[in-house]
Design an enzyme around this catalytic site. Structure first.
Site, PDB file in Angstrom:
ATOM      1  N   SER A 187      30.489  43.310  58.999  1.00  0.00           N
ATOM      2  CA  SER A 187      31.567  42.780  59.833  1.00  0.00           C
ATOM      3  C   SER A 187      31.795  41.310  59.510  1.00  0.00           C
ATOM      4  O   SER A 187      30.847  40.567  59.240  1.00  0.00           O
ATOM      5  CB  SER A 187      31.214  42.936  61.310  1.00  0.00           C
ATOM      6  OG  SER A 187      32.104  42.187  62.122  1.00  0.00           O
ATOM      7  N   TYR A 201      26.200  43.856  69.307  1.00  0.00           N
ATOM      8  CA  TYR A 201      26.855  44.438  68.134  1.00  0.00           C
ATOM      9  C   TYR A 201      26.818  43.470  66.951  1.00  0.00           C
ATOM     10  O   TYR A 201      26.421  43.841  65.844  1.00  0.00           O
ATOM     11  CB  TYR A 201      28.299  44.800  68.474  1.00  0.00           C
ATOM     12  CG  TYR A 201      29.109  45.242  67.276  1.00  0.00           C
ATOM     13  CD1 TYR A 201      28.967  46.520  66.740  1.00  0.00           C
ATOM     14  CD2 TYR A 201      30.024  44.381  66.668  1.00  0.00           C
ATOM     15  CE1 TYR A 201      29.698  46.924  65.638  1.00  0.00           C
ATOM     16  CE2 TYR A 201      30.765  44.773  65.575  1.00  0.00           C
ATOM     17  CZ  TYR A 201      30.603  46.043  65.061  1.00  0.00           C
ATOM     18  OH  TYR A 201      31.328  46.441  63.971  1.00  0.00           O
TER      19      TYR A 201
END
Length: 230
Positions: A187, A201
């Site tokens: 990410s 996360y």
């Protein structure tokens, strides 16, 4: 030659060198991104394993790998979606591509159980490419103390334990033949100084980024290439 001329020449040389460095970097980037020929992924092995292969990035990667002639081991938690993706790949590529499926929900199994599933599922296949794509995020942003225990456990098992144990299961085969490729889908959040309200996360994604960098250094001497796509 007078001293001012020497100083001017030296300054010019230093300036020229300083200018060349970014230009060389730009040329290398243009070559790598647009001009160099594509790598034959089948040199790594005839099979690729893709986790989270029934939707989004994982599904797209599966179809792209199949277009390169690689057979596929598709990993997902939804049997009907896995069957649909497998059938679509077979219809598009016919007998050129074999497709196997492993049904497993990483959120519901321990690391050892995940490893056992993967080891059994890839037995007899020459897995040369691993795509660690499966991931789980919050359904909506929230403070860390508001994350319920079930979601907390699921996020850590899917994003950290799942990819770790799958990688551990595939590596021995790559080491044996001294070639392989591991691509971890990460990410862009790991490039930021912080990312509040999705703390667990992004922390898991930061783990994946460091895992990728470290195993790349450990195994590049054995012909195993590791990338972390952010």
């Amino acid at each position: 030659m007078e001293l001012p001329d020497v100083v001017l020449m030296a300054a010019s040389i230093v300036g020229f060198i300083a200018l060349c460095k970014p230009l060389v970097g730009l040329v290398k980037w243009v070559w790598a991104m647009f001009l160099r020929p594509p790598k034959n992924l089948k040199e790594y092995g005839s099979w690729a394993l893709v986790t989270g292969s029934t939707d989004g990035i994982g599904k797209a990667m599966a179809f792209e790998l199949a277009s390169k002639g690689l057979s596929l081991v598709l990993v997902g938690r939804n049997p009907s979606k896995l069957k649909a993706v497998s059938n679509e790949i077979r219809e598009r590529h016919g007998e050129q591509v074999e497709v196997k499926s492993i049904v497993i929900d990483f959120a519901k199994f321990s690391g050892e159980e995940i490893a056992a599933f993967i080891k059994e599922g890839i037995e007899g296949t020459d897995v040369g490419v691993l795509i660690n794509n499966v991931g789980l995020a919050y359904p909506y942003a929230r403070f860390f103390h508001e994350v319920d225990l079930e979601l907390m456990g699921s996020v850590m098992r899917v994003n950290i334990e799942g990819a770790t144990w799958v990688t551990r299961s595939v590596l021995p085969g790559m080491l044996e033949k001294k070639k392989g490729a591991i691509i971890n889908i990460c990410s862009g959040s790991v490039l930021l100084p912080s990312y509040p309200l999705v703390t667990l996360y992004v922390a898991a994604k930061a783990y994946m980024a460091m895992l990728s960098k470290s195993i790349n250094l450990e195994y590049q001497q054995y012909g195993i290439d590791v990338q972390c796509q952010v």
